[in-house]
Design a protein around this motif. Sequence first.
Motif, PDB file in Angstrom:
ATOM      1  N   LEU A   1       0.798  -1.033   0.241  1.00  0.00           N
ATOM      2  CA  LEU A   1       0.373   0.212   0.213  1.00  0.00           C
ATOM      3  C   LEU A   1       0.946   1.280  -0.428  1.00  0.00           C
ATOM      4  CD1 LEU A   1      -2.945  -0.721   2.454  1.00  0.00           C
ATOM      5  CD2 LEU A   1      -2.421  -0.498  -0.471  1.00  0.00           C
ATOM      6  N   ARG A   2       1.883   0.828   0.165  1.00  0.00           N
ATOM      7  CA  ARG A   2       3.151   2.574   0.317  1.00  0.00           C
ATOM      8  C   ARG A   2       3.829   2.955  -0.766  1.00  0.00           C
ATOM      9  NH1 ARG A   2       2.515   3.807   5.698  1.00  0.00           N
ATOM     10  NH2 ARG A   2       2.275   2.245   7.220  1.00  0.00           N
ATOM     11  N   GLU A   3       3.633   1.347  -1.692  1.00  0.00           N
ATOM     12  CA  GLU A   3       4.417   1.710  -2.743  1.00  0.00           C
ATOM     13  C   GLU A   3       3.620   2.383  -4.094  1.00  0.00           C
ATOM     14  OE1 GLU A   3       6.983  -0.537  -0.577  1.00  0.00           O
ATOM     15  OE2 GLU A   3       7.648  -0.018  -2.550  1.00  0.00           O
ATOM     16  N   SER A   4       4.219   2.826  -4.865  1.00  0.00           N
ATOM     17  CA  SER A   4       4.174   2.905  -6.467  1.00  0.00           C
ATOM     18  C   SER A   4       2.425   4.076  -5.649  1.00  0.00           C
ATOM     19  CB  SER A   4       2.815   1.994  -7.110  1.00  0.00           C
ATOM     20  OG  SER A   4       2.325   1.469  -6.327  1.00  0.00           O
ATOM     21  N   LEU A   5       1.106   3.396  -6.928  1.00  0.00           N
ATOM     22  CA  LEU A   5       0.384   4.623  -7.441  1.00  0.00           C
ATOM     23  C   LEU A   5       0.559   4.636  -6.019  1.00  0.00           C
ATOM     24  CD1 LEU A   5      -2.877   4.939  -8.874  1.00  0.00           C
ATOM     25  CD2 LEU A   5      -2.930   2.922  -7.060  1.00  0.00           C
ATOM     26  N   LEU A   6      -0.197   4.343  -4.660  1.00  0.00           N
ATOM     27  CA  LEU A   6      -0.573   3.941  -3.671  1.00  0.00           C
ATOM     28  C   LEU A   6       0.371   5.210  -3.217  1.00  0.00           C
ATOM     29  CD1 LEU A   6      -2.824   1.858  -3.071  1.00  0.00           C
ATOM     30  CD2 LEU A   6      -3.196   3.363  -3.966  1.00  0.00           C
ATOM     31  N   GLY A   7       1.674   4.793  -3.093  1.00  0.00           N
ATOM     32  CA  GLY A   7       2.750   5.502  -2.551  1.00  0.00           C
ATOM     33  C   GLY A   7       2.519   7.315  -2.772  1.00  0.00           C
ATOM     34  N   ARG A   8       3.084   7.102  -3.956  1.00  0.00           N
ATOM     35  CA  ARG A   8       2.657   8.561  -4.637  1.00  0.00           C
ATOM     36  C   ARG A   8       1.105   9.193  -4.158  1.00  0.00           C
ATOM     37  NH1 ARG A   8       3.928   6.770  -9.822  1.00  0.00           N
ATOM     38  NH2 ARG A   8       1.407   7.108 -10.234  1.00  0.00           N
ATOM     39  N   ALA A   9       0.522   8.653  -4.103  1.00  0.00           N
ATOM     40  CA  ALA A   9      -0.666   9.533  -3.216  1.00  0.00           C
ATOM     41  C   ALA A   9      -0.959   9.718  -1.897  1.00  0.00           C
ATOM     42  CB  ALA A   9      -2.324   8.077  -3.164  1.00  0.00           C
ATOM     43  N   ALA A  10       0.290   8.790  -0.837  1.00  0.00           N
ATOM     44  CA  ALA A  10       0.317   9.159  -0.046  1.00  0.00           C
ATOM     45  C   ALA A  10       1.496  10.021   0.574  1.00  0.00           C
ATOM     46  CB  ALA A  10       0.469   7.506   0.662  1.00  0.00           C
ATOM     47  N   ASP A  11       1.938   9.999  -0.169  1.00  0.00           N
ATOM     48  CA  ASP A  11       3.426  11.061  -0.280  1.00  0.00           C
ATOM     49  C   ASP A  11       2.806  12.754  -0.704  1.00  0.00           C
ATOM     50  OD1 ASP A  11       5.287   9.547  -0.220  1.00  0.00           O
ATOM     51  OD2 ASP A  11       6.438   9.223  -2.341  1.00  0.00           O
ATOM     52  N   ALA A  12       1.318  12.594  -1.596  1.00  0.00           N
ATOM     53  CA  ALA A  12       1.005  13.876  -2.149  1.00  0.00           C
ATOM     54  C   ALA A  12      -0.283  13.997  -0.674  1.00  0.00           C
ATOM     55  CB  ALA A  12       0.020  13.841  -3.360  1.00  0.00           C
TER      56      ALA A  12
ATOM     57  N   ALA B   1      -5.599  -9.419   1.388  1.00  0.00           N
ATOM     58  CA  ALA B   1      -5.425  -9.545  -0.258  1.00  0.00           C
ATOM     59  C   ALA B   1      -6.871  -8.831  -0.539  1.00  0.00           C
ATOM     60  CB  ALA B   1      -5.551 -10.836  -0.304  1.00  0.00           C
ATOM     61  N   ALA B   2      -7.729  -8.712   0.686  1.00  0.00           N
ATOM     62  CA  ALA B   2      -9.154  -8.381  -0.114  1.00  0.00           C
ATOM     63  C   ALA B   2      -9.163  -6.420   0.354  1.00  0.00           C
ATOM     64  CB  ALA B   2     -10.152  -8.826   0.792  1.00  0.00           C
ATOM     65  N   VAL B   3      -8.201  -6.428   1.681  1.00  0.00           N
ATOM     66  CA  VAL B   3      -7.933  -4.678   1.502  1.00  0.00           C
ATOM     67  C   VAL B   3      -6.784  -4.279   0.191  1.00  0.00           C
ATOM     68  CG1 VAL B   3      -7.254  -3.485   3.143  1.00  0.00           C
ATOM     69  CG2 VAL B   3      -8.272  -4.984   3.857  1.00  0.00           C
ATOM     70  N   LEU B   4      -6.000  -5.256  -0.168  1.00  0.00           N
ATOM     71  CA  LEU B   4      -5.273  -4.609  -1.592  1.00  0.00           C
ATOM     72  C   LEU B   4      -6.067  -3.610  -2.682  1.00  0.00           C
ATOM     73  CD1 LEU B   4      -2.500  -6.809  -0.885  1.00  0.00           C
ATOM     74  CD2 LEU B   4      -2.383  -4.507  -0.458  1.00  0.00           C
ATOM     75  N   VAL B   5      -7.465  -4.449  -2.477  1.00  0.00           N
ATOM     76  CA  VAL B   5      -8.128  -4.684  -4.206  1.00  0.00           C
ATOM     77  C   VAL B   5      -9.277  -3.402  -3.488  1.00  0.00           C
ATOM     78  CG1 VAL B   5      -9.915  -5.799  -5.097  1.00  0.00           C
ATOM     79  CG2 VAL B   5      -8.190  -7.553  -4.575  1.00  0.00           C
ATOM     80  N   ILE B   6      -9.776  -3.268  -2.477  1.00  0.00           N
ATOM     81  CA  ILE B   6     -10.759  -2.231  -1.963  1.00  0.00           C
ATOM     82  C   ILE B   6      -9.993  -0.979  -2.278  1.00  0.00           C
ATOM     83  CG2 ILE B   6     -12.020  -1.544  -0.586  1.00  0.00           C
ATOM     84  CD1 ILE B   6     -12.978  -4.678   0.708  1.00  0.00           C
ATOM     85  N   VAL B   7      -9.119  -1.010  -0.913  1.00  0.00           N
ATOM     86  CA  VAL B   7      -7.889   0.522  -1.851  1.00  0.00           C
ATOM     87  C   VAL B   7      -7.558   1.024  -2.829  1.00  0.00           C
ATOM     88  CG1 VAL B   7      -5.689   1.652  -0.426  1.00  0.00           C
ATOM     89  CG2 VAL B   7      -7.472  -0.204   1.170  1.00  0.00           C
ATOM     90  N   GLU B   8      -7.004  -0.242  -3.516  1.00  0.00           N
ATOM     91  CA  GLU B   8      -7.188   0.374  -4.879  1.00  0.00           C
ATOM     92  C   GLU B   8      -7.915   1.126  -5.605  1.00  0.00           C
ATOM     93  OE1 GLU B   8      -3.931  -2.144  -7.118  1.00  0.00           O
ATOM     94  OE2 GLU B   8      -4.410  -1.943  -9.291  1.00  0.00           O
TER      95      GLU B   8
END
Length: 242
Positions: free
Chosen positions: A16-27, A146-153
């Motif tokens: 959740l902290r990587e890539s797409l969501l990582g950038r969103a978190a940083d922003a 795994a379901a949380v990863l899907v839902i959060v994305e």
Amino acid sequence: MRIDVVTIFPGYLAPLRESLLGRAADAGLIEVALHDLRSWTHDVHQTVDDAPYGGGPGMVMRPQVWGEALDAVIASDSRPPRLVVPAPAGRSFTQATARAYATEQRLVFACGRYEGIDQRVVDHYSRQFPVDEVSIGDYVLVGGEAAVLVIVEAVARLLPGVLGNPRSAAEDSFSDGLLEGPAYTRPEVWRGQAVPEVLRSGNHGAIARWRRDRALERTAKRRPDLLAALPEDRLDAADQAF
Ligand SMILES: COC(=O)COc1cccc(COC(=O)c2cn[nH]c2)c1
């Protein structure tokens, strides 16, 4: 949006902290906090489960541990939470659910394992907050992580600013209730297969018609349930029956 996840495997949620969501978190668009359920145990073995009343296979997650954990996590931020518990027995999580969750200030995810969490936990918190047991599909996972990863994305990509190129939500698959049709890019011919002529015609009306027909055709073939669920006014006269 603030997202809290309570789990016995916080490491599983690291992506959740990587890539797409990582950038969103940083922003600062999304704030993700992970909590190890075992932090709220008091025994040397950090026990989170026990045998099921009434007998039967497997173990059930203990209400006391979950109660202390969720009390603490909920109190850790002033924003009112929606509790989300991924569960095989949950209501179906769909794009509509994702759109609804994208309007929430805070989501608190409870990751169940084994045979599930003692039902009194959901019943208790349902009296104070909205609590959703949601299923991401008709199969059983080992745990909710795994379901949380899907839902959060699915939810995060709907938040303004999270996606680099903001696809208009209207273009999203499922937003018009149909599956998306086939997509093509260069080269014009690949391994003897040519891109459908109409897509290179520049005739935007014909292109829109062709795409709609392919979406209707695919939906009728792969997901007739979605076609049947379409509200009356969604199919216009030009939409021949597929
Ligand atoms: C009250 O809710 C609970 O106790 C949830 O407990 C469990 C138990 C086992 C596995 C899971 C994870 O969710 C799924 O397997 C799932 C979600 N969608 N499709 C499959 C959750």
